[in-house]
Design a protein around this motif. Structure first.
Motif, PDB file in Angstrom:
ATOM      1  N   THR A   1       0.800  -1.225   0.000  1.00  0.00           N
ATOM      2  CA  THR A   1       0.000   0.000   0.000  1.00  0.00           C
ATOM      3  C   THR A   1       0.833   1.277   0.000  1.00  0.00           C
ATOM      4  OG1 THR A   1      -0.133   0.002   2.432  1.00  0.00           O
ATOM      5  CG2 THR A   1      -1.869  -1.181   1.231  1.00  0.00           C
ATOM      6  N   GLY A   2       2.144   1.145   0.024  1.00  0.00           N
ATOM      7  CA  GLY A   2       2.987   2.339   0.098  1.00  0.00           C
ATOM      8  C   GLY A   2       2.981   2.978   1.468  1.00  0.00           C
ATOM      9  N   THR A   3       2.596   2.198   2.496  1.00  0.00           N
ATOM     10  CA  THR A   3       2.511   2.727   3.856  1.00  0.00           C
ATOM     11  C   THR A   3       3.885   2.719   4.518  1.00  0.00           C
ATOM     12  OG1 THR A   3       0.262   1.864   4.074  1.00  0.00           O
ATOM     13  CG2 THR A   3       1.426   2.444   6.103  1.00  0.00           C
ATOM     14  N   TYR A   4       4.302   3.875   4.986  1.00  0.00           N
ATOM     15  CA  TYR A   4       5.572   3.983   5.694  1.00  0.00           C
ATOM     16  C   TYR A   4       5.550   5.229   6.567  1.00  0.00           C
ATOM     17  CZ  TYR A   4       6.832   7.663   2.385  1.00  0.00           C
ATOM     18  OH  TYR A   4       6.850   8.818   1.653  1.00  0.00           O
ATOM     19  N   GLU A   5       6.445   5.250   7.532  1.00  0.00           N
ATOM     20  CA  GLU A   5       6.598   6.402   8.418  1.00  0.00           C
ATOM     21  C   GLU A   5       7.950   7.043   8.146  1.00  0.00           C
ATOM     22  OE1 GLU A   5       4.525   7.798  10.427  1.00  0.00           O
ATOM     23  OE2 GLU A   5       2.902   6.320  10.350  1.00  0.00           O
ATOM     24  N   LEU A   6       7.931   8.282   7.701  1.00  0.00           N
ATOM     25  CA  LEU A   6       9.185   8.980   7.424  1.00  0.00           C
ATOM     26  C   LEU A   6      10.023   9.114   8.695  1.00  0.00           C
ATOM     27  CD1 LEU A   6      10.574  10.177   4.976  1.00  0.00           C
ATOM     28  CD2 LEU A   6       9.641  12.410   5.600  1.00  0.00           C
ATOM     29  N   MET A   7       9.350   9.182   9.841  1.00  0.00           N
ATOM     30  CA  MET A   7      10.058   9.273  11.114  1.00  0.00           C
ATOM     31  C   MET A   7      10.918   8.037  11.362  1.00  0.00           C
ATOM     32  SD  MET A   7      10.754  10.959  13.833  1.00  0.00           S
ATOM     33  CE  MET A   7       9.507  12.250  13.887  1.00  0.00           C
ATOM     34  N   ASP A   8      10.437   6.864  10.904  1.00  0.00           N
ATOM     35  CA  ASP A   8      11.212   5.637  11.091  1.00  0.00           C
ATOM     36  C   ASP A   8      12.541   5.713  10.341  1.00  0.00           C
ATOM     37  OD1 ASP A   8       9.235   4.619  12.662  1.00  0.00           O
ATOM     38  OD2 ASP A   8       8.342   3.375  11.093  1.00  0.00           O
ATOM     39  N   ALA A   9      12.503   6.235   9.114  1.00  0.00           N
ATOM     40  CA  ALA A   9      13.744   6.401   8.362  1.00  0.00           C
ATOM     41  C   ALA A   9      14.674   7.393   9.060  1.00  0.00           C
ATOM     42  CB  ALA A   9      13.436   6.871   6.943  1.00  0.00           C
ATOM     43  N   GLY A  10      14.090   8.449   9.642  1.00  0.00           N
ATOM     44  CA  GLY A  10      14.888   9.416  10.388  1.00  0.00           C
ATOM     45  C   GLY A  10      15.539   8.797  11.608  1.00  0.00           C
ATOM     46  N   ILE A  11      14.806   7.920  12.303  1.00  0.00           N
ATOM     47  CA  ILE A  11      15.359   7.238  13.478  1.00  0.00           C
ATOM     48  C   ILE A  11      16.522   6.339  13.068  1.00  0.00           C
ATOM     49  CG2 ILE A  11      14.860   5.511  15.252  1.00  0.00           C
ATOM     50  CD1 ILE A  11      12.022   6.690  15.392  1.00  0.00           C
ATOM     51  N   LEU A  12      16.358   5.629  11.950  1.00  0.00           N
ATOM     52  CA  LEU A  12      17.438   4.768  11.475  1.00  0.00           C
ATOM     53  C   LEU A  12      18.670   5.576  11.085  1.00  0.00           C
ATOM     54  CD1 LEU A  12      15.450   2.191   9.310  1.00  0.00           C
ATOM     55  CD2 LEU A  12      16.621   1.748  11.470  1.00  0.00           C
ATOM     56  N   LEU A  13      18.474   6.696  10.412  1.00  0.00           N
ATOM     57  CA  LEU A  13      19.609   7.539  10.037  1.00  0.00           C
ATOM     58  C   LEU A  13      20.309   8.112  11.266  1.00  0.00           C
ATOM     59  CD1 LEU A  13      18.167   9.421   6.934  1.00  0.00           C
ATOM     60  CD2 LEU A  13      19.966   7.676   6.946  1.00  0.00           C
ATOM     61  N   ALA A  14      19.518   8.502  12.264  1.00  0.00           N
ATOM     62  CA  ALA A  14      20.110   9.007  13.506  1.00  0.00           C
ATOM     63  C   ALA A  14      20.891   7.902  14.211  1.00  0.00           C
ATOM     64  CB  ALA A  14      19.014   9.559  14.420  1.00  0.00           C
ATOM     65  N   GLY A  15      20.328   6.689  14.221  1.00  0.00           N
ATOM     66  CA  GLY A  15      21.032   5.560  14.814  1.00  0.00           C
ATOM     67  C   GLY A  15      22.325   5.246  14.081  1.00  0.00           C
ATOM     68  N   PHE A  16      22.283   5.323  12.762  1.00  0.00           N
ATOM     69  CA  PHE A  16      23.486   5.096  11.955  1.00  0.00           C
ATOM     70  C   PHE A  16      24.573   6.118  12.285  1.00  0.00           C
ATOM     71  CE2 PHE A  16      25.183   7.171   8.042  1.00  0.00           C
ATOM     72  CZ  PHE A  16      26.302   6.358   7.888  1.00  0.00           C
ATOM     73  N   LEU A  17      24.205   7.394  12.329  1.00  0.00           N
ATOM     74  CA  LEU A  17      25.187   8.440  12.639  1.00  0.00           C
ATOM     75  C   LEU A  17      25.748   8.262  14.044  1.00  0.00           C
ATOM     76  CD1 LEU A  17      23.439  11.545  11.032  1.00  0.00           C
ATOM     77  CD2 LEU A  17      25.451  10.323  10.181  1.00  0.00           C
TER      78      LEU A  17
END
Length: 253
Positions: free
Chosen positions: A222-238
């Motif tokens: 359905t194209g369902t996603y949370e942009l915040m989740d990607a932000g959390i992953l990027l913050a975790g990566f950094l």
């Protein structure tokens, strides 16, 4: 990156062939039979293996390719590969020679990590295109934007997995230990997300797993996603990359 070119080609061809097999296999199956099988399975199992809509091509790809290959297989691969980058040089006494050149530890670590961007990018672009073409070839349809999003949003997840491996690589002296620990860490984190999904008393544990922030099957369907989740992953990566930098700066080679 040049040294990773051959491995990238082999890995990309291998994943593409597996994808071709899965798509071909779906063309031979009865979708209604799969729906009935899915209805008989526990909800926790359906969620863990991404099989909520296994009767559709999007759900089938989500369960058979993006849950196992992307979440688990490639997560382990990038963590394992990153775990050997620094530890192997230390173990084989190459690090002394590398650091004798006019290059800082920070630059060395960042450039070694950056070499992983080649297989990460090529895999997502090539396998995404191959998957879309194969789906059309068997007479099925899948939204190209949903497929592109599933691949694009996997990059922050894979970066976190690679960063976990990099932290372990600067913590230990033996590459084999770092690599095994990285593999085990990704598998345990994947299991944490899968196992505590229905247990309310320990539901908070799922928030420490990067798998919790990347769910490919809903994106494909359905194209369902949370942009915040990607932000959390990027913050975790950094954050993990900074930890690796600090540990590498302080350790005695």
């Amino acid at each position: 990156m040049g040294r990773r070119l051959r491995g990238t080609v082999v890995l990309t061809v291998g994943v593409s062939l597996y994808t071709a097999f899965i798509v071909w296999y779906f063309s031979l199956l009865d979708p209604e039979a799969f729906k009935q099988v899915a209805q008989s399975l526990p909800p926790a199992m359906l969620e863990a293996f991404g099989m909520q809509a296994i009767g559709s091509i999007g759900g089938f790809l989500g369960g058979q390719i993006y849950t196992f290959v992307w979440l688990l297989g490639l997560g382990i691969y990038f963590a394992y590969t990153a775990a050997g980058t620094i530890a192997s040089d230390i173990e084989n006494d190459r690090m002394d020679l590398l650091l004798s050149f006019p290059v800082s530890r920070s630059q060395l670590l960042l450039e070694k990590f950056a070499s992983l961007l080649l297989p990460m990018t090529v895999l997502n672009i090539v396998v995404g295109g191959v998957t879309y073409g194969l789906v059309l070839a068997i007479g099925e349809t899948i939204d190209p934007m949903h497929l592109a999003l599933a691949h694009l949003l996997s990059i922050p997840y894979l970066l976190v997995c690679a960063a976990i491996g990099m932290v372990l690589s600067v913590l230990v002296d033996r590459a084999a230990i770092a690599e095994r620990a990285a593999m085990g860490a990704i598998f345990v984190l994947w299991m944490v997300e899968s196992a505590v999904g229905t247990a309310e008393s320990v539901a908070w544990l799922r928030y420490i797993s990067p798998t919790h922030y990347y769910q490919p099957t809903p994106i494909l369907l359905t194209g369902t996603y949370e942009l915040m989740d990607a932000g959390i992953l990027l913050a975790g990566f950094l954050g993990l990359l900074i930890i690796a930098q600090v540990l590498f700066q302080r350790r005695d080679i």
